[in-house]
Write a protein that holds these residues in place. Structure first.
Motif, PDB file in Angstrom:
ATOM      1  N   ASP A  27      32.018  80.728  52.670  1.00 46.44           N
ATOM      2  CA  ASP A  27      31.319  80.705  51.389  1.00 46.44           C
ATOM      3  C   ASP A  27      32.307  80.749  50.221  1.00 46.44           C
ATOM      4  OD1 ASP A  27      28.573  80.951  50.042  1.00 46.44           O
ATOM      5  OD2 ASP A  27      29.669  82.625  49.157  1.00 46.44           O
ATOM      6  N   HIS A  31      32.719  77.702  47.368  1.00 47.31           N
ATOM      7  CA  HIS A  31      32.506  77.967  45.945  1.00 47.31           C
ATOM      8  C   HIS A  31      33.817  78.168  45.187  1.00 47.31           C
ATOM      9  CE1 HIS A  31      28.541  78.945  47.724  1.00 47.31           C
ATOM     10  NE2 HIS A  31      28.108  78.376  46.609  1.00 47.31           N
ATOM     11  N   ARG A  33      36.285  80.240  45.380  1.00 47.56           N
ATOM     12  CA  ARG A  33      36.650  81.578  44.942  1.00 47.56           C
ATOM     13  C   ARG A  33      37.961  82.006  45.588  1.00 47.56           C
ATOM     14  NH1 ARG A  33      30.826  82.441  45.146  1.00 47.56           N
ATOM     15  NH2 ARG A  33      30.958  83.155  47.306  1.00 47.56           N
ATOM     16  N   LEU A  57      23.405  73.477  46.840  1.00 47.41           N
ATOM     17  CA  LEU A  57      23.728  74.460  45.815  1.00 47.41           C
ATOM     18  C   LEU A  57      22.501  74.879  45.012  1.00 47.41           C
ATOM     19  CD1 LEU A  57      27.105  72.992  44.517  1.00 47.41           C
ATOM     20  CD2 LEU A  57      26.744  74.788  46.218  1.00 47.41           C
ATOM     21  N   GLN A  60      20.601  77.438  46.837  1.00 47.93           N
ATOM     22  CA  GLN A  60      21.282  78.719  46.725  1.00 47.93           C
ATOM     23  C   GLN A  60      21.004  79.359  45.372  1.00 47.93           C
ATOM     24  OE1 GLN A  60      25.453  78.352  47.698  1.00 47.93           O
ATOM     25  NE2 GLN A  60      25.015  77.015  49.434  1.00 47.93           N
ATOM     26  N   ARG A  61      20.925  78.551  44.324  1.00 49.06           N
ATOM     27  CA  ARG A  61      20.600  79.088  43.004  1.00 49.06           C
ATOM     28  C   ARG A  61      19.218  79.712  43.015  1.00 49.06           C
ATOM     29  NH1 ARG A  61      22.087  81.390  39.600  1.00 49.06           N
ATOM     30  NH2 ARG A  61      20.439  80.726  38.212  1.00 49.06           N
ATOM     31  N   PHE A 329      27.917  77.020  39.504  1.00 47.98           N
ATOM     32  CA  PHE A 329      28.633  76.522  40.679  1.00 47.98           C
ATOM     33  C   PHE A 329      30.150  76.474  40.500  1.00 47.98           C
ATOM     34  CE2 PHE A 329      24.568  73.975  40.438  1.00 47.98           C
ATOM     35  CZ  PHE A 329      23.858  74.833  41.271  1.00 47.98           C
ATOM     36  N   SER A 330      30.653  77.026  39.409  1.00 46.49           N
ATOM     37  CA  SER A 330      32.090  77.001  39.114  1.00 46.49           C
ATOM     38  C   SER A 330      32.636  75.575  39.083  1.00 46.49           C
ATOM     39  CB  SER A 330      32.866  77.834  40.150  1.00 46.49           C
ATOM     40  OG  SER A 330      32.436  79.177  40.133  1.00 46.49           O
TER      41      SER A 330
END
Length: 354
Positions: A27, A31, A33, A57, A60-61, A329-330
């Motif tokens: 994950d 994304h 990270r 996505l 997921q939101r 979503f960056s």
């Protein structure tokens, strides 16, 4: 194997199983990270590519239930110009698309002729601490203060219609103002005879801090300077927005300079100039900005010869959507997204899309 299991095997759990890592690590990679080594990240990305995995996505939101708050700050529409009706429509169009994903768009407006109204709304936004801001700056000093405060609070912001050079905005979506002025000058150069002059008209109560007008003028002057003809340019700044003041300013220059052939108005208030030019006994070529009803009427009867348009509705729409993609979503944003510069005439206005 049921459908749910099949989806899991082709999703995050299967990627984690093949990579020998936890689903949480996958994950983080999906994304973008931090907290994953380059070696592990490369291995996971290779498996993602192999499986052609496309994360949902938006689903997921919906599942996250976290509300994203976006603030927009643009001038209010007025009797002087309907320009800002377009950007508001763009904001509302984007809002209708993203509201289902727990996104709330909070619309703030300021009076384009009143710095205090801008400062008041800017303070209200900072107090609300939104997740992102879409800003159409008008007053340069006040706008710089506002975005500096946004930066201090870690609030990402996108600029539209006019940029603020040297700032840390996520993106600028709008016209290249300097190139727009160059284009207007190049266009006007074809219309001038040997002894003709061209009149630049800036109409704004706050001309000295009206960056987008001054930047266009800068581009316009640069073109004629490059071609050794800067001496043909005359300039008139008009600080009062009523028709009588605008007509008085134009009339004074036409009386003083009998050989003005082209008038270039640096914003959407070209219709106020057209109302006067229409009554002149001689033909004066008029160039201005923006696809507005009041301008199109004069374009149709050839009082206005050319309108330069830069899709303000799309600017605002793209600005809200860019903030949503970045916050949720960056998604990386390009620093600059210049809108096309369109030249509209009587012959093509009916097919032009804002």
């Amino acid at each position: 194997m049921n459908k749910k299991d099949a989806n899991e095997l082709s999703g995050v759990k299967e990627i984690a199983r093949r990579a020998g890592v936890s689903a949480a690590t996958v994950d983080r990679v999906i994304h973008k990270r931090k907290g994953v080594s380059d070696k592990t990240r490369d291995r996971i990305n290779a498996i993602i590519a192999e499986l052609n995995y496309q994360p949902n996505l938006h689903a997921q939101r919906l599942a996250s239930r976290k509300v994203v708050h976006i603030a927009t700050l643009i001038p209010e529409s007025s009797d002087e110009t309907s320009f800002w009706v377009g950007p508001l429509k763009g904001i509302e169009e984007a809002e209708a698309e993203v509201m289902q994903y727990s996104v709330k768009v909070h619309k703030y407006f300021y009076n384009q002729n009143n710095k205090k109204s801008f400062v008041k709304q800017a303070k209200a936004i900072l107090k609300a601490r939104p997740d992102g801001v879409l800003l159409a700056p008008s007053f340069m000093e006040e706008s710089v203060h506002f975005v500096t405060d946004c930066e201090a609070q870690g609030i990402p912001y996108v600029l539209m219609d006019s940029d603020i050079p040297g700032r840390s905005n996520m993106s600028y979506i709008g016209p290249d103002l300097y190139q727009s002025g160059l284009l207007a000058a190049h266009l006007s150069s074809y219309l001038l005879q040997e002894n003709d002059k061209v009149l630049i008209v800036n109409i704004s109560k706050e001309i000295d801090s009206d960056h987008h007008l001054l930047r266009k003028e800068e581009g316009f002057r640069a073109y004629y300077k490059e071609h050794g003809r800067e001496g043909i340019i005359i300039k008139r700044d008009i600080h009062q927005l009523d028709h009588a003041s605008i007509e008085a300013g134009i009339s004074k220059e036409l009386q003083r300079h009998k050989n003005i052939r082209v008038i270039f108005v640096t914003n959407s208030r070209v219709s106020a100039v057209a109302a006067y030019v229409q009554r002149l006994p001689q033909k004066v070529i008029l160039i201005g900005y923006d696809f507005l009803k009041e301008n199109i009427d004069y374009l149709h009867d050839r009082t206005i010869d050319f309108l330069i348009c830069q899709k303000p509705q799309q600017q605002a729409y793209k600005g809200v959507m860019a903030l949503y993609q970045h916050i949720a979503f960056s998604a990386p944003l390009g620093k600059v997204h210049y809108m096309p510069i369109d030249i509209i005439t009587k012959e093509n206005f009916s097919s032009y899309e804002k």
